[in-house]
Design a protein around this motif. Structure first.
Motif, PDB file in Angstrom:
ATOM      1  N   GLU A   1      -6.089   9.052   0.176  1.00 47.57           N
ATOM      2  CA  GLU A   1      -6.229   8.404  -1.130  1.00 47.57           C
ATOM      3  C   GLU A   1      -5.049   7.481  -1.368  1.00 47.57           C
ATOM      4  O   GLU A   1      -3.890   7.844  -1.115  1.00 47.57           O
ATOM      5  N   LEU A   2      -5.334   6.280  -1.837  1.00 50.02           N
ATOM      6  CA  LEU A   2      -4.258   5.373  -2.240  1.00 50.02           C
ATOM      7  C   LEU A   2      -3.638   5.871  -3.539  1.00 50.02           C
ATOM      8  O   LEU A   2      -4.337   6.370  -4.424  1.00 50.02           O
ATOM      9  N   HIS A   3      -2.335   5.719  -3.645  1.00 52.57           N
ATOM     10  CA  HIS A   3      -1.657   6.135  -4.877  1.00 52.57           C
ATOM     11  C   HIS A   3      -2.099   5.226  -6.021  1.00 52.57           C
ATOM     12  O   HIS A   3      -2.011   3.994  -5.917  1.00 52.57           O
ATOM     13  N   PRO A   4      -2.560   5.809  -7.124  1.00 56.65           N
ATOM     14  CA  PRO A   4      -3.145   4.977  -8.194  1.00 56.65           C
ATOM     15  C   PRO A   4      -2.163   4.057  -8.894  1.00 56.65           C
ATOM     16  O   PRO A   4      -2.568   3.036  -9.455  1.00 56.65           O
ATOM     17  N   THR A   5      -0.868   4.377  -8.878  1.00 58.74           N
ATOM     18  CA  THR A   5       0.096   3.544  -9.608  1.00 58.74           C
ATOM     19  C   THR A   5       1.087   2.817  -8.701  1.00 58.74           C
ATOM     20  O   THR A   5       1.725   1.857  -9.128  1.00 58.74           O
ATOM     21  N   LYS A   6       1.237   3.263  -7.460  1.00 56.74           N
ATOM     22  CA  LYS A   6       2.251   2.667  -6.592  1.00 56.74           C
ATOM     23  C   LYS A   6       1.719   1.512  -5.746  1.00 56.74           C
ATOM     24  O   LYS A   6       2.505   0.719  -5.229  1.00 56.74           O
ATOM     25  N   CYS A   7       0.412   1.420  -5.561  1.00 54.27           N
ATOM     26  CA  CYS A   7      -0.142   0.264  -4.846  1.00 54.27           C
ATOM     27  C   CYS A   7      -0.117  -0.952  -5.768  1.00 54.27           C
ATOM     28  O   CYS A   7      -0.406  -0.843  -6.957  1.00 54.27           O
ATOM     29  N   ARG A   8       0.209  -2.099  -5.228  1.00 52.69           N
ATOM     30  CA  ARG A   8       0.255  -3.300  -6.065  1.00 52.69           C
ATOM     31  C   ARG A   8      -0.052  -4.550  -5.260  1.00 52.69           C
ATOM     32  O   ARG A   8       0.190  -4.610  -4.051  1.00 52.69           O
TER      33      ARG A   8
ATOM     34  N   LEU B   1       0.823  -1.207   0.000  1.00 51.52           N
ATOM     35  CA  LEU B   1       0.000   0.000   0.000  1.00 51.52           C
ATOM     36  C   LEU B   1       0.859   1.260   0.000  1.00 51.52           C
ATOM     37  O   LEU B   1       1.884   1.320   0.697  1.00 51.52           O
ATOM     38  N   ASP B   2       0.421   2.250  -0.735  1.00 45.74           N
ATOM     39  CA  ASP B   2       1.079   3.555  -0.755  1.00 45.74           C
ATOM     40  C   ASP B   2       0.011   4.629  -0.654  1.00 45.74           C
ATOM     41  O   ASP B   2      -0.846   4.738  -1.537  1.00 45.74           O
ATOM     42  N   ILE B   3       0.032   5.405   0.427  1.00 47.39           N
ATOM     43  CA  ILE B   3      -0.944   6.474   0.616  1.00 47.39           C
ATOM     44  C   ILE B   3      -0.398   7.754  -0.002  1.00 47.39           C
ATOM     45  O   ILE B   3       0.700   8.201   0.332  1.00 47.39           O
ATOM     46  N   LYS B   4      -1.158   8.325  -0.901  1.00 50.06           N
ATOM     47  CA  LYS B   4      -0.703   9.500  -1.644  1.00 50.06           C
ATOM     48  C   LYS B   4      -0.651  10.725  -0.724  1.00 50.06           C
ATOM     49  O   LYS B   4      -1.651  11.126  -0.142  1.00 50.06           O
ATOM     50  N   GLY B   5       0.553  11.302  -0.585  1.00 48.58           N
ATOM     51  CA  GLY B   5       0.719  12.522   0.197  1.00 48.58           C
ATOM     52  C   GLY B   5       0.154  12.429   1.596  1.00 48.58           C
ATOM     53  O   GLY B   5      -0.554  13.339   2.050  1.00 48.58           O
ATOM     54  N   PHE B   6       0.494  11.361   2.308  1.00 46.59           N
ATOM     55  CA  PHE B   6      -0.139  11.102   3.603  1.00 46.59           C
ATOM     56  C   PHE B   6       0.015  12.273   4.569  1.00 46.59           C
ATOM     57  O   PHE B   6      -0.974  12.811   5.089  1.00 46.59           O
TER      58      PHE B   6
END
Length: 421
Positions: A256-263, A137-142
């Motif tokens: 918001e979860l990062h749209p490209t970094k979550c995998r 998980l990667d949270i965008k600009g947490f």
């Protein structure tokens, strides 16, 4: 308690906070005052801070904004408080931490006493062996997007101290000062670099993620280090459903979860068949992926293991190159170089050498090659004869293995060869 001093804040807590700030050092804030300058009138400065905090008249100054490069080519904004403000934040952090630490989730590891990144990595490694799938998980600009109202709701849940409520809210809303001196008001987020920010971030995610997972998906394990989160699943279908659910949950909390970094990652090893687009992920400076391992009986097999990430290795190589050791040949002795590089090298070995230590070898060999270049520039007898410099360094290592921190790790033997190229 008097009307002039409505808040009971002990002078001892101010003094203890100062000692912690002194130990951590740090740069000057917007006022340009260094720790050394603050200490020139230490007694007066600490009394003034205590007096203002006790009376409710302490207002934090703006936070100095500093941008540092990120591994992906972007920039990370750090907020540098003044020395006095760091002490004030440390006082509040000490009080609040004592209230919230006992209720934090056992799989929350970041910025907690007695827990470390290595603990999170060790747990993640074991669970990747047990569970076939992981969600990175990667949270965008947490840190930039924390909802102030939700943060304050969490703070009020754990303490009734009005002065903690007052100062936390003031820190959340304190403006940041850009490099050109312009002030920017803040309605969301908490600046990375502040003393209280990691605790507030942990407290926010305790309710936004940890407790939500425990309540709605009690059988799903995870590791969280601040906003770095790894979730383990038994199947790809479960991972896909859970990723959507986590995204919806974080949206409810203003994130918001990062749209490209979550995998979604398949933890592939010798016992797991099939293929998937992603079979690796990065977590806390390590890359988890299929790697060769050796069993206790000496048999080689493929396991899903962590080792220092290529991104971390690149950053370390850049640092070593920046030392420009060869150019110090005319002025520095080998002992001086050792004293210069050993703290960094020892830190890299201690952190990245915990798992799959052999991944460090190329970097340590690179450092040795630069030492050969230094010797060839320092001593005329080695110029054009790097093989002689290699033998000279080998004899030095035999006599004093502790001269360089990485020599103790590598333990040079007869087959020790350093390419001078």
């Amino acid at each position: 308690m008097s009307e002039a001093k409505p808040f009971q804040i002990s002078k001892r807590s101010i003094w203890d906070a100062y000692k912690r700030v002194k130990a951590n050092r740090g740069a000057a804030g917007v006022d340009g005052e260094t720790l050394a300058a603050f200490e020139e009138k230490l007694k007066d400065n600490l009394y003034k801070l205590w007096n203002r905090m006790s009376s409710g008249s302490y207002f934090p100054p703006p936070v100095r904004l500093v941008e540092i490069p990120k591994g992906d080519g972007g920039r990370r904004a750090l907020g540098i408080p003044t020395v006095a403000d760091r002490i004030a934040q440390t006082v509040v952090t000490g009080y609040l931490e004592a209230e919230v630490e006992p209720v934090f989730h056992p799989d929350s590891y970041g910025y907690r006493t007695g827990r470390s990144a290595h603990d999170a990595l060790a747990t993640a490694r074991k669970r990747c062996w047990r569970y076939d799938w992981a969600i990175d998980l990667d949270i965008k600009g947490f840190f930039d997007n924390l909802d102030h109202d939700l943060v304050m709701r969490a703070v009020r849940k754990h303490t009734n101290e009005a002065w903690i409520h007052l100062y936390v809210e003031r820190w959340l809303r304190a403006p940041v000062q850009a490099k050109d001196g312009e002030l920017h008001e803040r309605t969301r987020g908490t600046p990375q670099g502040g003393v209280v920010s990691p605790l507030l971030a942990n407290l926010f995610l305790h309710y936004a993620f940890d407790m939500w997972m425990a309540r709605t998906h009690p059988g799903v394990p995870f590791e969280r280090y601040a906003d770095d989160i790894l979730v383990h699943c038994t199947s790809q279908a479960q991972a896909e459903r859970l990723l959507v659910a986590i995204g919806d949950r974080l949206k409810q909390c203003g994130l918001e979860l990062h749209p490209t970094k979550c995998r979604i990652v398949y933890c592939k090893d010798d016992n797991r068949r099939g293929q998937h687009e992603h079979i690796s992920f990065d977590f806390l400076g390590y890359t988890f992926r299929p790697r060769t391992a050796k069993s206790r009986w000496g048999k080689h097999f493929v396991s899903f293991l962590p080792a220092m990430s290529p991104k971390a290795g690149k950053a370390i190589r850049t640092t070593i190159r920046g030392w420009r050791l060869a150019r110090r040949g005319n002025t520095w002795s080998l002992d001086e170089i050792a004293r210069w590089v050993n703290p960094s090298v020892r830190g890299w070995i201690n952190y990245y050498g915990r798992f799959y230590r052999s991944a460090l070898s190329p970097l340590l060999s690179y450092l040795d090659r630069l030492l050969v270049r230094w010797a060839c520039r320092k001593y005329r007898r080695f110029r054009g004869r790097p093989h002689r410099a290699v033998r000279w360094l080998y004899r030095l290592a035999e006599r004093d293995l502790g001269l360089f921190a990485h020599w103790q790790l590598c333990r040079p033997a007869r087959g020790w060869i350093i390419r001078a190229g």
